[in-house]
Enzyme design. Structure first.
Site, PDB file in Angstrom:
ATOM      1  N   CYS A   1     -71.676  40.274  51.133  1.00  0.00           N
ATOM      2  CA  CYS A   1     -70.982  39.180  50.466  1.00  0.00           C
ATOM      3  C   CYS A   1     -69.570  39.580  50.078  1.00  0.00           C
ATOM      4  O   CYS A   1     -69.340  40.684  49.570  1.00  0.00           O
ATOM      5  CB  CYS A   1     -71.754  38.751  49.217  1.00  0.00           C
ATOM      6  SG  CYS A   1     -71.019  37.336  48.361  1.00  0.00           S
TER       7      CYS A   1
ATOM      8  N   CYS B   1     -77.299  29.731  43.596  1.00  0.00           N
ATOM      9  CA  CYS B   1     -76.073  30.112  44.308  1.00  0.00           C
ATOM     10  C   CYS B   1     -74.998  30.418  43.275  1.00  0.00           C
ATOM     11  O   CYS B   1     -74.200  29.556  42.918  1.00  0.00           O
ATOM     12  CB  CYS B   1     -75.657  28.957  45.221  1.00  0.00           C
ATOM     13  SG  CYS B   1     -74.347  29.378  46.376  1.00  0.00           S
TER      14      CYS B   1
ATOM     15  N   GLY C   1     -74.921  34.349  53.641  1.00  0.00           N
ATOM     16  CA  GLY C   1     -74.656  34.059  55.044  1.00  0.00           C
ATOM     17  C   GLY C   1     -75.296  35.026  56.014  1.00  0.00           C
ATOM     18  O   GLY C   1     -75.952  34.625  56.980  1.00  0.00           O
TER      19      GLY C   1
ATOM     20  N   GLY D   1     -80.518  20.027  61.058  1.00  0.00           N
ATOM     21  CA  GLY D   1     -79.422  20.572  60.270  1.00  0.00           C
ATOM     22  C   GLY D   1     -78.402  21.282  61.133  1.00  0.00           C
ATOM     23  O   GLY D   1     -78.758  21.965  62.098  1.00  0.00           O
ATOM     24  N   ALA D   2     -77.129  21.104  60.795  1.00  0.00           N
ATOM     25  CA  ALA D   2     -76.052  21.755  61.543  1.00  0.00           C
ATOM     26  C   ALA D   2     -75.052  22.386  60.585  1.00  0.00           C
ATOM     27  O   ALA D   2     -73.840  22.248  60.740  1.00  0.00           O
ATOM     28  CB  ALA D   2     -75.363  20.756  62.467  1.00  0.00           C
ATOM     29  N   GLY D   3     -75.582  23.070  59.580  1.00  0.00           N
ATOM     30  CA  GLY D   3     -74.755  23.935  58.748  1.00  0.00           C
ATOM     31  C   GLY D   3     -74.733  25.305  59.371  1.00  0.00           C
ATOM     32  O   GLY D   3     -74.956  25.466  60.582  1.00  0.00           O
TER      33      GLY D   3
ATOM     34  N   GLY E   1     -76.883  27.871  59.253  1.00  0.00           N
ATOM     35  CA  GLY E   1     -78.122  28.251  59.922  1.00  0.00           C
ATOM     36  C   GLY E   1     -78.392  27.448  61.180  1.00  0.00           C
ATOM     37  O   GLY E   1     -78.771  27.993  62.218  1.00  0.00           O
TER      38      GLY E   1
END
Length: 428
Positions: free
Chosen positions: A353, A159, A320, A8-10, A12
């Site tokens: 947030c 979310c 995040g 994964g490369a979002g 995180g």
């Protein structure tokens, strides 16, 4: 020599790669595999969906940055994970082995669980930049023939913040176009009350968000389950505290955006001991899987139990900063294992947030994210809108430069008392 593989490369996965690289030796290797070759800043998707941002403005081509940092990058999705053999198979047929695996895939969007939901059905989405781009075109068509708007988050969603953001951003844009008076708006959510956010509220989010809804003439329905979506019509069920259907209503719409529930991606689902029944990765307090001890996980794909029973199922969001705290703990724990030690680092799971409403917004700080909390604060005002814009520019620059946490960011967080790691010396 150790090989760390990151799936994964979002948010995180990218920060994980940068931070892990800073802690590894010269002969250690990092490989990142992902289905999306281009990183996009997900918090900007609500702006993309009303054309306040272009797609290109919220994207970063990771390949040059990874190459500069000495990180191997393969934008090819994983089709099979074999944790007993310490390897993954990619869509191109190649097989990659690993010494340590960090799962940071994010979720699979479960639109199919509700008939007619999602971009392939009759509602739009802001979960991915592709969806947001399509939503922008749908909104343009809607504005030529205004009607009712229905937004919110369905049963099982975790979310909720972006649903509120997009609702108020839409309301701001409608006012700017001078057609707000032609558009009845309804917010529909699985939450037991407005501002629950899957967190049982933070500070006075209930009061703040309810006041914003009323001030902007947005009707709302809570503890609501979506039964089905048809062209121009949503069938919704209001659920009583005992789980029975209190009322069924049909909500007409000319434009709708409903956030779906999440589940783990297909290559993870069904691996006993690795994931729960929804496919989310099981972890201990050190972000480590209890069965496969060389597997860690960060981000939305992590299994977190819900806050408690609610009439309609609500998941817990992974914000995040919370994800970045998971990353920092994981990177230091892998470094300890490479040094022959047991992991001791624990993420704080603090939440910071900024929810933009177009010309104002709501901010909250929860330390930790799950109650009981040491800090439980929320506020609203125009400053939140400006802060969100500044953060977008800062974070995009950080990603393109290959940095995980510049010294000035750490210094500012230290001043505010917002840490990523718990102060503990406890071993595993």
């Amino acid at each position: 020599m150790a090989h760390i593989l990151i799936m994964g490369a979002g948010l995180g996965g990218v920060v994980m790669a940068y931070e892990m690289k800073d802690l590894l030796g010269r002969d250690d290797e990092i490989t990142v595999v992902t289905k999306d070759p281009i990183y996009h800043f997900v918090p900007s998707n609500p702006w993309v969906a009303v054309k306040w941002r272009t797609r290109e403005a919220v994207e970063v081509n990771l390949a040059p940055t990874f190459a500069k940092r000495g990180i191997t990058y393969k934008p090819v999705p994983v089709t099979k994970l074999e944790p007993d053999e310490n390897r993954v198979t990619l869509a191109d047929g190649s097989v990659i082995g690993y010494d340590f695996l960090v799962i940071a895939t994010g979720p699979e969007l479960a639109f199919d669980e509700i008939p007619g939901l999602g971009p392939e059905g009759y509602t739009t989405s802001i979960c991915h930049v592709d969806h947001a781009t399509a939503a922008a075109e749908a909104f343009e068509q809607f504005c030529r023939n205004p009607g009712p708007i229905v937004t919110g988050a369905v049963q099982g969603a975790s979310c909720f913040g972006p649903a509120y953001e997009f609702t108020f951003i839409l309301e701001t844009e409608l006012r700017r176009r001078k057609i707000r008076d032609q558009v009845p708006m309804t917010f529909v959510t699985a939450e037991p009350y407005i501002g629950h956010l899957g967190l049982d509220g933070v500070g006075d989010t209930k009061g703040l968000l309810e006041a914003e809804m009323r001030q902007h003439h947005i009707k709302f329905m809570t503890s609501t389950r979506i039964a089905k979506v048809e062209p121009g019509k949503i069938t919704a069920e209001e659920i009583a505290d005992d789980g029975s259907v209190k009322k069924t209503v049909e909500l007409p719409f000319g434009f709708s955006m409903m956030l779906p529930s999440f589940r783990g991606i297909a290559p993870l689902r069904g691996i006993e001991g690795l994931v729960n029944p929804r496919g989310f990765v099981l972890i201990d307090k050190h972000q480590r899987n209890p069965k496969y001890r060389n597997v860690f996980s960060v981000g939305v794909c992590v299994a977190i139990p819900p806050m408690g029973p609610t009439p309609v199922p609500c998941g817990v969001p992974k914000t995040g900063f919370m994800i970045e705290s998971m990353v920092t703990a994981t990177a230091h724990n892998i470094r300890q294992l490479l040094d022959g030690q047991e992991p001791t680092h624990q993420a704080t799971w603090n939440a910071v947030c900024l929810a933009d409403f177009g010309d104002s917004g709501v901010a909250f700080v929860a330390q930790p994210q799950l109650p009981p909390r040491n800090v439980n604060w929320s506020s609203s005002g125009v400053w939140v809108h400006n802060a969100k814009i500044a953060f977008e520019k800062y974070f995009m620059r950080k990603m393109s430069r290959g940095e995980s946490e510049p010294f000035y960011e750490k210094a500012m967080l230290d001043i505010l008392g917002i840490g990523k790691l718990k102060k503990t010396t406890e071993s595993a």
